[in-house]
Design an enzyme around this catalytic site. Structure first.
Site, short mmCIF file in Angstrom:
data_model
loop_
_atom_site.label_atom_id
_atom_site.label_comp_id
_atom_site.label_asym_id
_atom_site.label_seq_id
_atom_site.Cartn_x
_atom_site.Cartn_y
_atom_site.Cartn_z
N GLU A 210 0.87 -1.18 0.00
CA GLU A 210 0.00 0.00 0.00
C GLU A 210 0.91 1.23 0.00
O GLU A 210 1.45 1.60 1.04
CB GLU A 210 -0.92 -0.01 1.22
N CYS A 244 -1.90 9.53 2.45
CA CYS A 244 -1.46 8.95 1.16
C CYS A 244 -2.45 9.21 0.04
O CYS A 244 -2.08 9.19 -1.13
CB CYS A 244 -1.18 7.46 1.31
#
Length: 456
Positions: A210, A244
């Site tokens: 991720e 993010c």
């Protein structure tokens, strides 16, 4: 390190005993985890404030609440996700029964980052527990206060042969990666993700990465500029931009450029006031290293709003930059801070090409009412996930899978996708003995035409 080796040996012994395969036992562990989090809730929120300056509201909404939601989803659906699934058999295997069963992978490693240090350590752990694994959790050393709470919380909830934590920096990361795991779940930067993948390849260990990247936002014709600015400002300056999936840069239609910036200024002031550096609800930058990096990025565009800094508090005010230098880190690297570059475009095609020519982002956001443009953004551009007329909220929906593509990651999790990530789906065909069709056996003379009919 002998401590790691001993831990992994104990875990594999415990796993092989079969305790974790029992579904009711797994559900009990999820309930233990939920109770332990509730018991440590105040300490977690304080640690998040000490590490990142997060208010109680933001800490609960983006960290603890997300984890509770994950636990509840797994408790609700775990039995149905775990059941064998019947699938059709083919005529070639008649008479038979075909089905799939899910099994835990074994001992898994979860490596979490500092920006959402509680959520991104514990949410994958929820999935790993639900799938029946033993787990090693490695929290980030940058968010040391939250890391300490995670260690305390998990040690109190679980025996070390089932769930263990290891604190430390890059040396500990390297030490852990020198051992074989049955799956590695890593959240962090693409640079470190490449190292994790390289290390994992030595053992042929599957990985979930991720990562991140430069997530764009398109402000197209027909946008409700006031609402778009409000939602962009919320998504961008949440956690002081250290998210993010935060909007990394804005592509705005040229004739909307100035008006959008004015609306963005209004939205920022409405949330954080005219003096955000002294607003107790506005988060801080994680450490001096990242603060200094962001100060350098400030010079790579024209300051349109904000730009104030407080080196003592490690705070940078929400900042709008226009005319960013496209060949500098501001526009080549993920910003991960409260700096928002804005680029004007003349046509949708220009904005589309700008995104298409760059690495696949983790998220993309489109604002506008042009159905054809929306369709092309959804169906033709490659990115992890996103929103139409909003930002970030797709991450909050536990029914949606979350993950990147290409440079922004591989694999996904959340709810059933998390359960699948930490499980092996095994295929089984059970053949019955009351009939045995001779077609498949040699000699094959005279059978070819019949085979073709069966396999059409």
């Amino acid at each position: 390190m002998k401590e790691i080796q001993l831990c992994l040996t104990e875990m594999r012994t415990f796993f092989q005993q079969g305790t974790t395969r029992d579904i009711s036992w797994r559900k009990k562990q999820l309930k233990v985890l939920r109770s332990s989090i509730a018991e440590h809730e105040k300490a977690i929120l304080k640690a998040l404030y000490d590490d990142l300056g997060k208010s109680e509201f933001e800490g609960y909404a983006t960290e603890i609440g997300v984890v509770y939601s994950e636990i509840d989803q797994h408790l609700k659906h775990l039995e149905s996700w775990s059941r064998p699934k019947r699938v059709r058999s083919t005529i070639l295997s008649f008479p038979s029964r075909s089905y799939t069963v899910t099994q835990p992978l074994g001992v898994v490693l979860i490596m979490s980052p500092w920006n959402y240090p509680f959520q991104l350590a514990i949410a994958p752990l929820v999935a790993a527990i639900a799938a029946g694994n033993c787990a090693v959790v490695k929290p980030s050393r940058y968010s040391s206060n939250t890391s300490h709470i995670i260690v305390e919380l998990l040690a109190k909830a679980f025996p070390s042969e089932y769930v263990a934590t290891f604190e430390g920096g890059s040396e500990m990361n390297t030490a852990l990666l020198n051992y074989r795991f049955d799956h590695i779940f890593f959240t962090g930067s693409p640079t470190v993700g490449k190292v994790v993948m390289q290390k994992a390849s030595q053992f042929l260990t599957p990985v979930t990465l991720e990562l991140g990247g430069k997530s764009p936002t398109i402000i197209d014709e027909g946008s409700n500029l006031k609402l778009a600015a409000k939602r962009v400002a919320w998504g961008k300056f949440l956690n002081a931009g250290q998210t993010c999936i935060a909007p990394d840069y804005i592509l705005v239609k040229r004739d909307l450029h100035d008006r959008f910036i004015e609306e963005l200024k209004v939205a920022i002031q409405a949330m954080y006031g005219t003096d955000p550096l002294n607003n107790g609800e506005y988060p801080t930058i994680i450490n001096q290293k990242h603060f200094s990096r962001l100060i350098e990025l400030l010079q790579q565009g024209t300051l349109s709003y904000g730009g104030q800094i407080d080196p003592k508090l490690l705070r940078i005010a929400p900042t709008i930059l226009t005319n960013p230098l496209l060949d500098k880190p501001l526009m080549t690297d993920e910003i991960f801070g409260p700096l928002l570059p804005i680029i004007a475009f003349n046509s949708f095609e220009e904005a589309f090409s700008f995104i298409e020519e760059r690495e696949h982002p983790l998220a993309l956001y489109y604002f506008g009412n042009n159905k054809e443009h929306e369709k092309r953004v959804v169906q033709n551009l490659l990115y992890g996930g996103g929103c139409i007329n909003d930002t970030v909220l797709h991450l909050s929906n536990p029914h949606l899978p979350f993950g990147g593509i290409g440079n922004s990651g591989m694999g996904s999790y959340h709810a059933q996708n998390g359960f699948k990530t930490f499980s092996h789906t095994k295929s089984i065909l059970k053949k019955y003995n009351f009939l045995d069709i001779p077609l498949r056996y040699a000699p094959f003379k005279g059978k070819f035409s019949l085979l073709k009919r069966f396999m059409k």
